[in-house]
Scaffold this active site. Structure first.
Site, PDB file in Angstrom:
ATOM      1  N   LYS A 159      15.645  20.123 -18.796  1.00 50.00           N
ATOM      2  CA  LYS A 159      16.316  21.205 -18.044  1.00 50.00           C
ATOM      3  C   LYS A 159      17.194  20.705 -16.892  1.00 50.00           C
ATOM      4  CE  LYS A 159      11.990  23.653 -18.645  1.00 50.00           C
ATOM      5  NZ  LYS A 159      10.990  24.576 -18.131  1.00 50.00           N
ATOM      6  N   ASP A 195       3.989  26.532 -17.787  1.00 49.94           N
ATOM      7  CA  ASP A 195       4.225  27.976 -17.845  1.00 49.94           C
ATOM      8  C   ASP A 195       3.443  28.670 -18.963  1.00 49.94           C
ATOM      9  OD1 ASP A 195       5.811  26.621 -19.671  1.00 49.94           O
ATOM     10  OD2 ASP A 195       7.677  27.619 -19.149  1.00 49.94           O
TER      11      ASP A 195
END
Length: 453
Positions: A159, A195
């Site tokens: 990311k 997450d």
């Protein structure tokens, strides 16, 4: 002007490569199941593509957690600090988003953790808890090899991050060192998670049957509750019977296991990605790629003369110009209505599109998103069948599941066809999972410590 030629039948035929038969889906399931078994096995873990890292989370929230807890949630270009307060029948949460400047995303690990610790201190001052000793949970949504509940080794940055000196080190230690360098905060870091695990914990807090956490957003990953005895890489001796396992299933297919269903469009996406040959399953599912998959198919059909009278536009031919949110918008139109579709095509410089073209565009979107939903469903069916529990709730977070108009319905229908008779499941949208989940890890760890003393 002559008769408008209807190319829809030919477009439908070209799109059949996106449609997997149940036989193909079941073969995908067999291969994923075997990859997960390999990841869990002591002797096969090292060579396994689907790593099945242990989270060292062995207790889920049971509603008896009490107190004030802090959480950090770092998963992308900004991060959040949260404080939650758990009482007898209330749950308050306050949070603040802090930016991570570009120079810090690509700077040193020390600068990153110092920045995080500074934002944490400011947040604590604002909320009047700067002087208190608090427990903290840390959501860190990058590939981690966990060696304990408070020890996680970063495998690689993703990311857009590339902070130096962090890969291969313990991220919790990095945070603790930064807190120690300041010398003004007394915090105990009680757990680190990603997450998917955060989503599982957050949903389990509300719904006791929740035993799977799933992310379908920029990336895709799933975690689930496994029997500790099946986790052969666990070195902690026989403790508790359950263990949350973080599959990292986005990497499924990196060894060629999905090649039998991949299309030319999948291969092209992979070749032009920042990580060619990696995260093959994720590239068929996640929001980072769905729009581009649609665009590549539309470009091919345009060059074949099946769409837009063979005329594209500069923007349309540009990589990444067809956003995944367009797919959700186009599929939100009612049948026979092309309002959103027309707006999207106009933005892309394709205002010469006819209604037949729009029907073709919508069909391509439907095929790509249906394939993604079916692949996720096959993965969930593998986990549900493996767990064999009579009833399991799946906690889900991520932009694709949250915003696509039909993803939920497609998943419910397909999972029901693929799981063993007699098993029941529910899909639950997570509210704000990753941050809340981190605070709950801290809360559950404190609950267990109190129980033990």
């Amino acid at each position: 002007m002559g008769m408008a030629i209807n190319n829809l039948p030919q477009i439908r035929e070209e799109c059949e490569i996106f449609q997997w038969s149940d036989k193909q889906l079941r073969e995908v399931m067999v291969r994923l199941h075997s990859a997960i078994e390999k990841g869990l096995g002591r002797d096969t873990h090292e060579s396994s593509i689907v790593k099945c890292w242990l989270s060292y989370i062995q207790d889920l929230p049971n509603g008896k957690e009490r107190g004030k807890f802090l959480a950090l949630d770092l998963g992308g270009t900004n991060f959040r600090v949260l404080i939650i307060n758990l009482g007898d029948n209330h749950f308050d949460m306050q949070s603040k988003i802090y930016a991570i400047p570009q120079h810090i995303m690509t700077g040193t690990g020390i600068a990153l953790f110092d920045h995080i610790a500074e934002c944490l201190a400011n947040f604590m001052k604002e909320h009047g808890v700067y002087e208190e000793r608090l427990a903290l949970g840390f959501t860190f949504s990058f590939p981690l090899k966990q060696l304990g509940l408070t020890k996680g080794i970063l495998q690689r940055w993703t990311k857009g991050f590339s902070c130096s000196g962090v890969v291969g080190t313990d991220v919790v230690q990095g945070l603790k060192d930064a807190i120690a360098r300041r010398g003004d905060l007394s915090l105990s870091v009680m757990g680190i998670l990603n997450d998917a695990t955060g989503t599982l914990l957050s949903c389990a807090h509300k719904e006791r049957h929740c035993k799977i956490g799933l992310i379908i957003g920029t990336g895709s990953n799933a975690c689930y509750v496994e029997k500790t005895e099946a986790c052969e890489t666990f070195e902690g001796g026989l403790s508790k019977q359950d263990m949350v396992v973080n599959t990292e299933w986005g990497a499924f297919g990196d060894d060629g296991a999905l090649d039998f269903v991949r299309t030319e469009f999948d291969r092209e996406i992979d070749q032009h990605s920042v990580n060619p040959g990696k995260q093959i399953q994720e590239k068929m599912i996640s929001g980072m790629y769905l729009g581009e998959l649609v665009r590549l198919a539309l470009v091919k059909f345009t060059r074949m003369g099946l769409l837009f009278g063979g005329r594209g536009s500069d923007l349309f031919f540009q990589r990444g110009s067809f956003y995944t949110k367009y797919v959700s918008e186009i599929e939100s139109d009612k049948p026979g209505d092309f309002t959103s579709c027309m707006e999207v095509l106009e933005e892309l410089g394709l205002s010469h599109a006819t209604e037949a073209d729009m029907a073709g565009v919508r069909h391509v979107c439907e095929c790509v998103s249906r394939r993604a939903a079916h692949l996720v469903s096959a993965g969930l069916a593998v986990l549900l069948n493996k767990m064999g529990e009579p009833r399991v709730t799946v906690g889900i977070d991520g932009s694709v599941y949250r915003f696509h108009p039909h993803f939920h319905a497609l998943m419910c229908e397909k999972i029901a066809q693929l799981i063993r008779p007699g098993l029941q499941f529910d899909l639950m949208l997570s509210e704000d999972g990753s941050g809340r989940g981190a605070a709950l890890v801290a809360a559950v760890a404190c609950r267990e410590i109190q129980k033990a003393t």
